[in-house]
Design a protein around this motif. Structure first.
Motif, PDB file in Angstrom:
ATOM      1  N   GLY A  37       0.829  -1.319  -0.140  1.00  0.00           N
ATOM      2  CA  GLY A  37      -0.152  -0.054   0.193  1.00  0.00           C
ATOM      3  C   GLY A  37       0.968   1.123   0.068  1.00  0.00           C
ATOM      4  O   GLY A  37       1.967   1.270   0.698  1.00  0.00           O
ATOM      5  N   VAL A  38       0.260   2.247  -0.606  1.00  0.00           N
ATOM      6  CA  VAL A  38       0.949   3.543  -0.499  1.00  0.00           C
ATOM      7  C   VAL A  38      -0.027   4.614  -0.397  1.00  0.00           C
ATOM      8  O   VAL A  38      -1.249   4.528  -0.809  1.00  0.00           O
ATOM      9  N   GLY A  47       4.913   4.257   2.203  1.00  0.00           N
ATOM     10  CA  GLY A  47       4.646   2.973   1.505  1.00  0.00           C
ATOM     11  C   GLY A  47       4.974   1.676   2.552  1.00  0.00           C
ATOM     12  O   GLY A  47       5.699   1.792   3.456  1.00  0.00           O
ATOM     13  N   HIS A  48       4.262   0.699   2.342  1.00  0.00           N
ATOM     14  CA  HIS A  48       4.250  -0.520   3.003  1.00  0.00           C
ATOM     15  C   HIS A  48       4.070  -1.733   2.372  1.00  0.00           C
ATOM     16  O   HIS A  48       3.282  -1.982   1.297  1.00  0.00           O
ATOM     17  N   LEU A  49       5.018  -2.916   2.635  1.00  0.00           N
ATOM     18  CA  LEU A  49       4.803  -4.087   2.286  1.00  0.00           C
ATOM     19  C   LEU A  49       4.513  -4.988   3.362  1.00  0.00           C
ATOM     20  O   LEU A  49       5.163  -5.305   4.664  1.00  0.00           O
ATOM     21  N   PRO A  60      -4.648  -3.532   7.128  1.00  0.00           N
ATOM     22  CA  PRO A  60      -3.801  -3.125   6.243  1.00  0.00           C
ATOM     23  C   PRO A  60      -3.104  -1.783   6.698  1.00  0.00           C
ATOM     24  O   PRO A  60      -3.358  -1.046   7.557  1.00  0.00           O
ATOM     25  N   GLN A  61      -1.887  -1.783   5.774  1.00  0.00           N
ATOM     26  CA  GLN A  61      -1.158  -0.492   5.917  1.00  0.00           C
ATOM     27  C   GLN A  61      -0.830   0.111   4.543  1.00  0.00           C
ATOM     28  O   GLN A  61      -0.801  -0.532   3.682  1.00  0.00           O
ATOM     29  N   ILE A  72       0.570   5.656   9.790  1.00  0.00           N
ATOM     30  CA  ILE A  72       1.719   4.841  10.010  1.00  0.00           C
ATOM     31  C   ILE A  72       1.922   3.661   9.100  1.00  0.00           C
ATOM     32  O   ILE A  72       1.037   3.154   8.520  1.00  0.00           O
ATOM     33  N   VAL A  73       3.211   3.720   8.775  1.00  0.00           N
ATOM     34  CA  VAL A  73       3.789   2.360   8.250  1.00  0.00           C
ATOM     35  C   VAL A  73       4.677   1.755   9.115  1.00  0.00           C
ATOM     36  O   VAL A  73       5.489   2.379   9.794  1.00  0.00           O
ATOM     37  N   PHE A  74       4.566   0.230   9.628  1.00  0.00           N
ATOM     38  CA  PHE A  74       5.211  -0.114  10.638  1.00  0.00           C
ATOM     39  C   PHE A  74       5.725  -1.544  10.317  1.00  0.00           C
ATOM     40  O   PHE A  74       5.223  -2.357   9.695  1.00  0.00           O
ATOM     41  N   ASN A  75       7.045  -1.795  10.788  1.00  0.00           N
ATOM     42  CA  ASN A  75       7.678  -2.912  10.538  1.00  0.00           C
ATOM     43  C   ASN A  75       8.033  -3.700  11.814  1.00  0.00           C
ATOM     44  O   ASN A  75       8.860  -3.040  12.539  1.00  0.00           O
TER      45      ASN A  75
END
Length: 629
Positions: A37-38, A47-49, A60-61, A72-75
């Motif tokens: 997602g972007v 961006g997120h994978l 979803p992110q 937020i995008v979070f790993n």
């Protein structure tokens, strides 16, 4: 477990092209094959994978907060997110998902930057506050999850989980940093305070950066550190009970997953302890995997087999041989920067094996740093006792002279290698420990460099940041300082980088229960006698695990994930060793003396000396530079 990327403008609210963020994601699909997602807004793009582990159908992110005022995008994983969720719900917060990502958003909106110490786990995230128009970049305490960033000429900051994502941006310059080459040849990896490319940074472990649209990027701010200044009181039995409590809590908290879960099992103390405690906490057999070698003296699979049988694990194993050298190009692609820890090869193979059966695997990494399990730490502890008896004015000239004339004997048992011990004792504790950890000592490095490179390097020496870290450590003893430097320098730069890249290359989430920060903080407070007793390192942990593991697993000499590179470079890989001194990207830099390298390669192949680590370093440097060119 995922991959993140983004662009942030520090000079106004210029639009961000979502296609550029997408390109930064496309090169790292291995980190998140389950979703992408972007999100963009004026001045920012995230961006997120996704690799789905918890709340598979939801979360979803990029993810927006309930009021849409934060994104937020979070790993990573937050292991106490359920407790935080309950605390926030008690304060009136409502949640739409059942995962941990939304908990971070709510925690930030409730507590601001003070949310960071409340998060227990591994993480790197980017959180954009639409009210304040700020971007918070944060990394977990010990650096389990990575975050790279660079400031471009137009004032934008780009960031990503891996360097390859920054390289996907067309404005990033690919200028090699010669100081990073000095660092790499010293340590075998490029430490977190530097990057192989000028202008690229790594957010340090336990730090955050708060970016604004109308200001240049600020320096990272430290939000967590570990202190060795305190000391726990109590008997070995009492402290062992405390340790077992922390170990159990750390392992069980990392067993939560909505996908198949297992463990790496090497047959050493650490991974065996993790498997034993997993078996204790689970009603189902633990899924384990291990890697062996085609050189019998280095193969530990028999110990792994014993532990697996003892706990009724579903155990699988695979062998690594010299033909696996063909993975070198793939390893270079995984790491982006030069990385010469040869154990990356079997680590990748064990991750590959694990991914055939599970999506999450628990590892035993971290206990050696936290509890003094490395032989070099035990030797340093003894050397510090000698330093306390002999003044520097005597040690420097006398022992230094003896060390210079004493013959080098890498082939001999460690107690007979007096040359390295004498040279170490002639120096300060910090200098001696840095020397023991370095792969190529400074005098050998200097002999490899050309005059042009020496001019570029100037007065800088790779050991100095490590020495400074030890000298400024919140510590009471030399052993404290050594462990502190290992936790802050070696662990994130080498061990955690290795595990992150090799596991994510096959879309496997690796979790490190022995790096639970409460366990690490407890270890830092242990009396020295509970860490090192005689010649035994990690003593209290071994004593505590007696009820779970056989004596020969607990107290056999530590081998680590040793790879038979030396034998391979004299046999099936001799041609690769000779090729190091020839053409290629490394030769084109003009920074290293090709004739000197050729002589070292021939000496190794003929068996007159062991230069395997140097030759492997140069091989991996060449492959890395070829990818960056």
């Amino acid at each position: 477990m995922c991959g993140i990327a983004g662009i942030f403008h520090t000079e106004g609210l210029k639009p961000v092209d979502p296609a550029r963020v997408t390109r930064m994601l496309d090169v790292a699909q291995h980190r998140g094959p389950d979703g992408q997602g972007v999100w963009t807004a004026p001045g920012v793009g995230l961006g997120h994978l996704r690799l789905s582990i918890i709340d598979l159908a939801g979360s979803p992110q990029p993810m927006a907060s309930a009021d849409s005022m934060a994104m937020i995008v979070f790993n990573g994983e937050i292991y106490n997110y359920r407790d935080l969720r309950r605390e926030l719900q008690a304060e009136g917060v409502e949640f739409r998902t059942s995962g941990d990502t939304e908990v971070i958003l709510a925690a930030y909106q409730r507590w601001g930057l003070d949310c960071l110490p409340r998060l227990h786990g591994m993480f790197a995230f980017a959180l954009y506050d639409l009210r304040e128009r700020t971007l918070l970049l944060a990394r977990d305490r010990l650096g389990v999850k990575p975050l790279h960033m660079a400031t471009l000429s137009d004032g934008s900051v780009i960031f990503g989980s891996e360097l390859k994502q920054l390289l996907a941006h067309p404005s990033l310059r690919r200028d090699l940093d010669p100081l990073a080459v000095e660092d790499y040849l010293c340590w075998g990896y490029v430490p977190d305070h530097r990057s192989i490319l000028r202008g690229v940074e790594k957010l340090p472990a336990g730090h955050y950066r708060l970016l604004r649209h109308d200001a240049p990027p600020p320096r990272p701010v430290q939000w967590w550190d570990v202190s060795f200044t305190g000391r726990e009181k109590g008997s070995a039995a009492d402290l062992g009970a405390h340790m077992l409590h922390h170990l159990r809590a750390a392992v069980t908290s990392r067993m939560a997953a909505d996908v198949p879960l297992g463990a790496f099992l090497s047959g050493g103390v650490d991974s065996s302890s993790v498997v034993a405690l997993m078996a204790e906490a689970s009603s189902d057999p633990v899924k384990t995997c291990s890697i062996g070698f085609d050189v019998a003296a280095l193969d530990e699979t028999a110990y792994a087999d014993r532990v697996a049988a003892q706990y009724g694990a579903e155990h699988r194993k695979r062998m690594v041989g010299s033909e696996d050298f063909a993975l070198a190009d793939r390893l270079a692609a995984m790491f982006d920067e030069p990385f010469a820890d040869a154990s990356a090869l079997p680590t990748f193979r064990v991750c590959e094996l694990a991914r055939e059966h599970v999506t999450v695997a628990l590892s035993g990494d971290g206990a050696d740093e936290a509890f003094a399990g490395y032989r070099r730490q035990v030797f340093h502890h003894r050397e510090e006792q000698v330093r306390g008896l002999l003044p520097q004015g005597l040690r420097g000239p006398v022992l230094g002279t003896l060390g210079q004339i004493y013959p080098k004997a890498d082939w001999a048992p460690r107690p007979l290698r007096a040359k390295s011990t004498l040279l170490s004792l002639a120096q300060s504790g910090e200098e001696g420990y840095a020397r023991s950890l370095s792969v190529i000592p400074d005098d050998l490095r200097d002999s490899l460099y050309t005059p042009d490179f020496l001019r570029l390097r100037g007065e800088y020496r790779a050991e100095q940041p490590f020495i400074d870290l030890m000298r400024n450590a919140p510590a009471r003893s030399g052993l404290d300082r050594a462990q502190y430097a290992d936790l802050k320098f070696y662990l994130p730069g080498d061990i955690l980088t290795k595990v992150d890249r090799t596991s994510m290359a096959v879309s496997l989430e690796a979790r490190e229960p022995l790096l639970d920060h409460r366990l690490v903080e407890f270890g830092a407070r242990l009396p020295e006698a509970m860490r090192v007793k005689g010649s035994v390192g990690k003593w209290l942990m071994k004593d505590t695990m007696r009820r779970y593991l056989p004596q020969d697993v607990l107290f056999r000499p530590k081998m680590g994930f040793v790879t038979p590179i030396a034998a391979w470079l004299r046999g099936p890989l001799a041609g690769e060793a000779r090729a190091v001194a020839q053409g290629g990207e490394l030769a084109r830099t003009g920074w290293l003396d090709a004739g000197r390298i050729a002589g070292l390669a021939e000496a190794h192949i003929a068996g007159r000396a062991d230069h395997s680590r140097l030759l492997w370093q140069l091989l991996m440097l060449e492959k890395s530079l070829a990818r960056l060119s």
